[in-house]
Scaffold this active site. Structure first.
Site, short mmCIF file in Angstrom:
data_model
loop_
_atom_site.label_atom_id
_atom_site.label_comp_id
_atom_site.label_asym_id
_atom_site.label_seq_id
_atom_site.Cartn_x
_atom_site.Cartn_y
_atom_site.Cartn_z
N ASP A 241 -4.38 -0.21 -4.61
CA ASP A 241 -3.41 0.05 -3.55
C ASP A 241 -2.56 -1.20 -3.31
OD1 ASP A 241 -2.17 1.31 -1.40
OD2 ASP A 241 -3.74 0.76 0.03
N GLU B 81 2.88 -3.07 -4.60
CA GLU B 81 4.35 -3.09 -4.82
C GLU B 81 4.85 -4.48 -5.21
OE1 GLU B 81 2.77 -1.60 -2.23
OE2 GLU B 81 2.93 0.30 -3.28
N ASP C 238 1.60 6.78 1.57
CA ASP C 238 1.36 7.10 2.98
C ASP C 238 2.33 8.16 3.50
OD1 ASP C 238 -0.53 5.21 2.67
OD2 ASP C 238 0.49 3.65 3.82
#
Ligand code: GLC
Length: 824
Positions: free
Chosen positions: A464, A467, A542
């Site tokens: 997770d 980015e 999300d």
């Protein structure tokens, strides 16, 4: 933690106020590349030519397959010798004989599929179908650059108009990876700059992933076919009136992959309805042009170039439960106990960040998880696997006893800035440092760190926040001086940001493979770049617990699929906010057909496991989870097809029905393989919906009611029913409902269950049906060396036969395994 969670939810709300991605450079202010003056190596036949320009620029065209051409340009200087891409898996595609010829105005390359014409003054590149002579794609401006900023741009005519803008067709666009947008990207603008965007909604852009690949579909009314073929030919092309292409699609698809990992901008006819442009803030003009003419062929070729997804372990297709977070061993056991008591199948439970000791990756919090191996054994005894989250941020603890930080620092594995200082960002552990995954030894070290988790009994890894997310620099601006080794190029963040997640997942995947060579790695990622499918499956981050987010998930899955990422899913029930029984139930009616099938929710007071909203909802959810397990033989077969050809599991209708104008932007329905069509209910309170059925005949899966295709139908859909159709003429292999995948085979060889597959037959008007079944051991890499079986199933005259592709021997399937659906 509750305080941190609220800060996170608040951040989600203000996100778009603070994220300020750079704008694209104005094309009008950019310089065009110089005119072509000479061909450097016109050896004939050759698979590439290099063209010199009068401003010292160079352009290289390289034919990698008859339908695949790479275009690389360097502005006001020679092409650099160093040529490396993290996205490309197969640079060694066949060196193909290509005919190169020159006229006074143009250089022409010809393959068996394409004629590529490079006009010299100005330098404009056009791609034609060699057989029909039809123009597929053409520069409307010479490639451009901005010497000050380093930006580069290519501008193409929309609708394959010629350079004067004449004879254009209608064009539609698919792809660009993970985008919060409808299926058809026409008249919109998008950016690639991987961003942590909790609570994204339709039109939030950019979001997590950066996949600079799109498919153009040129559509034309049938009566214009001959007009176009006779006006768009290049010199010396034999004219043909039959403009149907060799693979018989009337509407022609091509692909465009801009292999540039800098911040890129795609303008799909938004600023100018006549042009499409793609540009980057830096790096090379380096793109690949693929010609179909079928969309499936483009996807197949794109995934040959950037790699296809290896099969995950079969249990990854099972139902998965997660929450941020199940905070203790006790809570995890309670959840699994309830699943088994309520007889809802479950294969995987996820441990979110709170399993760690103060968010230090590769540790356990021993107060709340005192005995990880004991817990995992307890879960394994109940058929449940554990996936743990691993974030890239390593807690910054100078002088402390955190082994991962100390080792990484001592070995110089963490990313540094140009001033030699480590970059310290802020994520869940507070101040954090990040690994330079482009350093081979650092990547290996990271992969090997997973041994402690595997030893405890963990089965998969969830990457997770890659980015990379940084609460103090969501747009990555503070990272600008961070330097990566990058194959000796020592590249800055401007180039490396969009690649970060893929490199992390590569290190993770390769680590798992090294540590457990006999098990297929299972890695889930949030961010990624083109080629991510080689290392990780993905989920859409999300999303909100809203009906809009549920609806948005469908074009997102469809788009990711045509971009080479077949194993996708959204948080079932939505992640942020409060779901309710109806929304959760309808979400499961999409989730049960999505490859990654996980219920996950954020840290607030709401729990959303299937039983939280009462018996009525739980019973319906159970029915769909069970249907997922019944359909597994079919779903696994579809996944094997994605692994072998790149053609995805979830398909937009247009991928199967390319010439159907009604299917161009259908994105509230989806197909699974080419047999199933699902038209879920996406609105609160709705109990019926309009469904578009493409040509053919379709069975209602639940009632056997038969519908004619090529029309819209109104279908009743009370809460317990998702409109699900099967194409007439299909054989669907199905299996038994089990608590978990492989149940019943645990004692034997450890292989996947040898439960009898039953074959559901949906005959066409002639009483016939066909289908496929793929099988393997479900968890080892043996399938990669051919230890697997493909069977073709044929139903005629009331008998089902099965033939293996290995020996073509046909055997009759016992009637006891055949379930015949008679239409009503
Ligand atoms: C991110 C993830 C989410 C996870 C949370 C805590 O928001 O997208 O799935 O639960 O971080 O780890």
């Amino acid at each position: 933690m509750r305080r941190k969670a609220s800060a996170f939810l608040l951040a989600a709300g203000i996100l778009f106020a603070i994220s300020n991605p750079a704008n694209a450079t104005d094309l009008k202010g950019m310089h065009p590349i110089g005119n072509a003056i000479a061909v450097v190596n016109p050896s004939k036949p050759s698979n590439s030519v290099v063209i010199d320009c009068d401003d010292k620029s160079q352009v290289c065209l390289q034919v990698l397959a008859p339908d695949l051409v790479r275009v690389r340009a360097s502005f006001q200087k020679s092409l650099p010798l160093h040529d490396h891409s993290w996205a490309i898996e197969r640079a060694d595609l066949a060196q193909l004989p290509t005919t190169v010829s020159e006229t006074k105005d143009a250089i022409i390359l010809e393959t068996s599929a394409l004629r590529i014409v490079v006009k010299l003054k100005p330098l404009l590149i056009s791609f034609y179908d060699i057989q029909t002579g039809r123009l597929i794609n053409a520069d409307s401006l010479a490639m451009q650059f901005d010497p000050t900023s380093g930006a580069v741009a290519a501008t193409k005519s929309l609708g394959a108009a010629d350079a004067g803008g004449a004879n254009g067709l209608e064009e539609h666009f698919y792809g660009l990876g993970e985008k919060a947008a409808h299926l058809d990207k026409l008249h919109q603008k998008f950016e690639m700059w991987s961003s942590d965007t909790p609570g994204y909604t339709l039109a939030t852009d950019p979001i997590y992933q950066s996949i600079p690949f799109y498919i153009g579909l040129l559509t034309e009314p049938a009566d214009t076919v001959s007009r176009i073929s006779s006006t768009q030919n290049t010199p010396n092309v034999t004219k043909t009136v039959d403009a149907l292409s060799p693979d018989k699609t009337r509407d022609l698809a091509y692909g465009m992959f801009f292999d540039n990992s800098f911040h890129t901008h795609f303008d799909m006819g938004s600023s100018d309805p006549k042009t499409v442009s793609f540009q980057s803030d830096g790096g090379e003009m380096n793109y690949y042009f693929f010609y179909g003419p079928s969309m499936k062929k483009v996807v197949t070729r794109y995934t040959e170039l950037t790699g296809r997804m290896p099969l995950p372990p079969k249990w990854a297709l099972g139902h998965q439960q997660s929450r941020w977070s199940y905070g203790s061993e006790q809570e995890v056991k309670e959840i699994v106990t309830r699943y088994r008591k309520d007889k809802i199948p479950l294969d995987v439970i996820h441990l979110d960040i709170d399993y760690m000791d103060d968010y230090r990756v590769f540790t356990f919090n021993h107060d709340r998880f005192p005995d990880p191996p004991g817990l995992m054994k307890w879960l394994a005894d109940r058929g449940v696997k554990v996936v743990t989250i691993i974030d890239p941020g390593v807690k910054y603890e100078p002088g402390g006893s955190y082994k991962v930080f100390n080792e990484g620092t001592a070995k110089n594995y963490f990313l540094k800035q140009t001033n030699g200082e480590p970059y310290v960002g802020k994520v869940w552990p507070g101040e954090s440092v990040f690994v330079d995954y482009t350093l081979p030894e650092a990547a290996k070290w990271w992969g090997d760190l997973h041994s402690s988790l595997l030893q405890a009994g963990v089965s998969g890894i969830w990457n997770d926040m890659n980015e990379p997310a940084d609460f103090e620099s969501r747009d990555g601006l503070k990272w600008k001086d961070v330097v990566n080794y990058d194959d000796g190029e020592h590249s800055k963040h401007a180039k490396m940001r969009n690649l970060f997640a893929m490199l992390e997942c590569k290190a993770t995947y390769e680590g798992l493979k090294r540590l457990r060579p006999n098990d297929r790695p299972y890695v889930i990622t949030r961010s990624g770049f083109a080629g991510i499918q080689r290392y990780a499956t993905m989920w859409t981050g999300d999303c909100n617990s809203t009906w809009d987010a549920l609806a948005l998930s469908i074009p997102m899955f469809e788009t990711l699929g045509v971009c080479g990422e077949p194993f996708v899913g959204a948080d079932c029930g939505g992640f942020l906010g409060q779901t309710n029984g109806e929304l959760l139930t309808r979400w499961y009616q999409v989730g049960f057909l999505s490859p990654f099938f996980r219920n996950h929710h954020a840290k607030d007071n709401n729990y959303q496991e299937p039983w939280r909203f009462g018996q009525q909802y739980e019973d319906i959810i159970r029915k769909y989870v069970e249907l997922r397990y019944r359909l597994l033989p079919h779903l696994y077969t579809v996944l094997a097809e994605a692994h072998e050809t790149g053609v995805p599991w979830i398909r937009p209708l247009i991928l199967e029905y390319q010439d159907d104008k009604n299917a161009l932007n259908v994105d509230d329905e989806f197909m699974v393989g080419d047999e199933l069509l699902c038209a879920p209910v996406l609105k609160a309170g709705a109990t019926s919906r309009d469904v578009y059925l493409p040509a053919g005949e379709w069975y209602d899966y639940f009632t056997n009611e038969k519908y004619k295709g090529d029309q819209h139908v109104l279908v009743q859909a009370p809460l317990d029913k998702v409109p699900l159709f099967v194409k007439a003429g299909s054989v669907l292999p199905t299996g038994p409902v089990v608590d978990f995948i492989g149940q019943g085979s645990e004692q034997s060889s450890g292989q996947a269950a040898e439960q009898p597959v039953k074959f559901e037959i949906f005959p066409d008007n002639a009483g016939s049906a066909t289908g496929h079944l793929y099988e393997d051991d479900g968890h080892t890499p043996a399938y990669l060396t051919g230890v697997c079986s493909h069977r073709t199933l044929k139903f005629t005259n009331g008998k089902l036969t099965s033939s293996s592709d290995k020996d073509n021997q046909e055997t009759t399937v016992s009637d006891s395994l055949v379930v015949l659906h008679n239409s009503r």
